[in-house]
Design an enzyme around this catalytic site. Structure first.
Site, mmCIF file in Angstrom:
data_model
loop_
_atom_site.group_PDB
_atom_site.id
_atom_site.type_symbol
_atom_site.label_atom_id
_atom_site.label_comp_id
_atom_site.label_asym_id
_atom_site.label_seq_id
_atom_site.Cartn_x
_atom_site.Cartn_y
_atom_site.Cartn_z
ATOM 1 N N ASN A 213 29.441 -8.275 -21.287
ATOM 2 C CA ASN A 213 29.715 -9.315 -21.841
ATOM 3 C C ASN A 213 28.575 -10.711 -22.507
ATOM 4 O O ASN A 213 27.371 -9.797 -22.561
ATOM 5 C CB ASN A 213 30.713 -10.740 -20.911
ATOM 6 C CG ASN A 213 29.219 -10.995 -19.827
ATOM 7 O OD1 ASN A 213 28.974 -11.494 -19.664
ATOM 8 N ND2 ASN A 213 29.571 -9.766 -18.082
ATOM 9 N N ASP A 282 34.275 -8.485 -14.069
ATOM 10 C CA ASP A 282 35.137 -7.914 -12.918
ATOM 11 C C ASP A 282 36.074 -6.192 -13.053
ATOM 12 O O ASP A 282 35.957 -6.131 -11.782
ATOM 13 C CB ASP A 282 36.629 -8.909 -13.852
ATOM 14 C CG ASP A 282 36.070 -9.894 -13.561
ATOM 15 O OD1 ASP A 282 35.116 -10.666 -12.910
ATOM 16 O OD2 ASP A 282 36.414 -10.878 -14.162
ATOM 17 N N PRO A 310 33.028 -5.137 -7.093
ATOM 18 C CA PRO A 310 32.986 -6.014 -6.093
ATOM 19 C C PRO A 310 32.467 -7.220 -6.225
ATOM 20 O O PRO A 310 32.074 -7.332 -7.497
ATOM 21 C CB PRO A 310 31.394 -5.029 -5.415
ATOM 22 C CG PRO A 310 31.213 -4.265 -5.721
ATOM 23 C CD PRO A 310 32.279 -3.789 -7.521
ATOM 24 N N PHE A 332 28.890 -19.933 -9.731
ATOM 25 C CA PHE A 332 29.878 -20.766 -11.771
ATOM 26 C C PHE A 332 30.769 -20.163 -11.503
ATOM 27 O O PHE A 332 30.914 -19.052 -11.082
ATOM 28 C CB PHE A 332 27.977 -19.885 -12.204
ATOM 29 C CG PHE A 332 27.048 -20.753 -12.044
ATOM 30 C CD1 PHE A 332 26.925 -20.841 -10.901
ATOM 31 C CD2 PHE A 332 26.745 -21.567 -13.263
ATOM 32 C CE1 PHE A 332 25.489 -22.365 -11.351
ATOM 33 C CE2 PHE A 332 26.077 -22.807 -13.715
ATOM 34 C CZ PHE A 332 25.133 -23.067 -12.438
ATOM 35 N N LYS A 346 38.588 -21.630 -7.378
ATOM 36 C CA LYS A 346 38.026 -20.055 -7.625
ATOM 37 C C LYS A 346 36.420 -20.361 -6.293
ATOM 38 O O LYS A 346 36.366 -19.799 -5.189
ATOM 39 C CB LYS A 346 36.827 -20.460 -8.677
ATOM 40 C CG LYS A 346 36.391 -19.134 -8.703
ATOM 41 C CD LYS A 346 35.699 -18.828 -10.304
ATOM 42 C CE LYS A 346 36.839 -18.339 -11.385
ATOM 43 N NZ LYS A 346 36.707 -18.040 -12.655
#
Ligand code: C5P
Length: 404
Positions: A213, A282, A310, A332, A346
């Site tokens: 990413n 992810d 994980p 974060f 989250k």
């Protein structure tokens, strides 16, 4: 960033080839907003001229204790009293030996001896041949100077002007600058062992391709630097990024999420603060092909199957150390919308006391950011600023949350 705004630095030069680096250092100090008064020993003037140092500092250089420009003829008192710090770079072996004995036979040593020890720190950047540096006399002197209250910076290692290779080179100007900036930073994390993950992870599809990413790692690296400046022992676990390691920070490079998890768990056993800034992938391809996947001419793209990685943060936050409060965890969240709601969700899901939200696409790769701090009581904002400034503010905020 003008990190030394308002600071007055007395930059002392003693004899050594490394005087050439003092010119660059002087310039760097001025660029960061400091005013610089250069004081040179007679030996230093064999290596670089006062003309150069005057031009770079914008002030006449002092060299003699008999300099009549001072109205009271006490340059050794006046110069030291004005300083926020005295920085000797390069500090020769001879100068350190003389300092140690309280000698006061030239302006520089006289000024160091006369400095008000309670409010004017003395920092030394040693520079000498590797044998001189390794000599028990020098090492004894360094140890004694430290216990006398001087800050003796590290030396660099590598090729030396004499043609030999080893320890004893003076640090580079930017390294000394970073050490000085760190010196002035409030020590809010003294005694803390901080672990930071940063950057993206890379999940291999085959030996030449992978999934990753756009995380640059800049925020995490800035946080690691700020934590070090605040006095913590910092380890940075970095995914594939091209950033230089902040000074004083230990770094482990990893590639995949599973590598990052392994490295993190090994270090979490002794950490007291974990800050997960990494943009961990992810999912990863269920299997990574041993050889490059080739086009077979059928026009059919290969079918990739993904499995979930994980969750490093959630795993660490569930460790007994974290549950008992011995390890404080900060997460974060890089979101593209609904920052508050997503960050709150989250935080609850990962079971961390503090979650820091930011808008991912607006910050990835940029030098600035804006943060939303979400805890059990609500949310507060750190408004848009450079990642460097935000990292410092965040570290100061986290320090207030840590158990005393
Ligand atoms: O679930 P999400 O990726 O949005 O959560 C972001 C937070 O969780 C960040 O602190 C990130 O470093 C951490 N994380 C992690 N391991 C993962 C995914 C995210 O540590 N596999």
């Amino acid at each position: 960033m003008n990190e030394l705004n308002g600071k007055h630095i007395v930059l002392g030069l003693t004899g050594g080839i490394a005087c050439y680096k003092a010119a660059e250092l002087c310039r760097a100090l001025v660029k960061e907003g400091a005013t610089v008064q250069v004081v040179m020993s007679a030996a230093a003037e064999h290596f670089i001229t006062p003309v150069t140092m005057q031009a770079l500092s914008g002030r006449p250089v002092y060299g003699s204790q008999w300099d009549a420009r001072e109205a009271n003829n006490m340059a050794h008192i006046n110069l030291g009293r004005e300083a926020d710090a005295i920085l000797i770079a390069p500090a020769s072996a001879d100068f350190m030996a003389r300092l140690l004995h309280g000698r006061a036979d030239d302006l520089l040593s006289l000024m160091c001896l006369a400095r008000p020890m309670d409010r004017v720190p003395l920092l030394l950047a040693p520079a000498m041949n590797r044998e001189m540096w390794a000599h028990p006399a020098t090492q004894r002197n360094v140890a004694q100077l430290r216990s006398d209250g001087c800050t003796v910076l590290d030396v660099g290692s590598g090729d030396q002007a004499c043609g030999e290779t080893g320890d004893g080179r003076m640090l580079e100007a930017h390294e000394i600058l970073d050490d000085l900036i760190a010196y002035f930073s409030p020590k809010t994390l003294l005694g803390q062992q901080v672990l930071v993950t940063a950057g993206p992870t890379y999940e291999a599809i085959d030996p030449v391709r992978g999934v990753t990413n756009l995380s640059s790692g800049k925020m995490g690296f800035a946080i690691a630097r700020a934590a070090h400046e605040a006095g913590a022992q910092v380890t940075l676990i970095a995914g594939p990024v091209g950033l230089p390691t902040p000074r004083g920070v230990a770094r482990h490079d990893v590639r995949s999420a599973r590598d990052m998890l392994d490295a993190t768990l090994a270090l979490a056993a002794s950490a007291t603060l974990f800050i997960a800034t990494a943009a961990v992938a992810d999912w990863r391809p269920a299997r990574s092909a041993e050889h490059k996947i080739k086009k077979d001419g059928s026009g059919q793209a290969p079918q990739l199957h993904f499995i979930e990685n994980p969750d490093i943060l959630a795993t660490v936050a569930a460790l007994p150390r974290a549950l008992s409060g011995a390890l404080f965890c900060v997460g974060f969240a890089a979101e593209s919308q609904d920052l508050l709601a997503n960050a709150q969700a989250k935080r609850a899901r990962k079971k961390v006391p503090l979650l820091v939200g930011n808008i991912g696409p607006a910050t990835f790769g940029q030098d600035d950011n804006a943060l939303l701090l979400v805890d059990a009581h609500g949310a507060s904002e750190l408004s848009r600023a450079s990642k460097r400034v935000l990292a410092r503010q965040l570290i100061a905020d986290i320090a207030r949350r840590l158990p005393a």
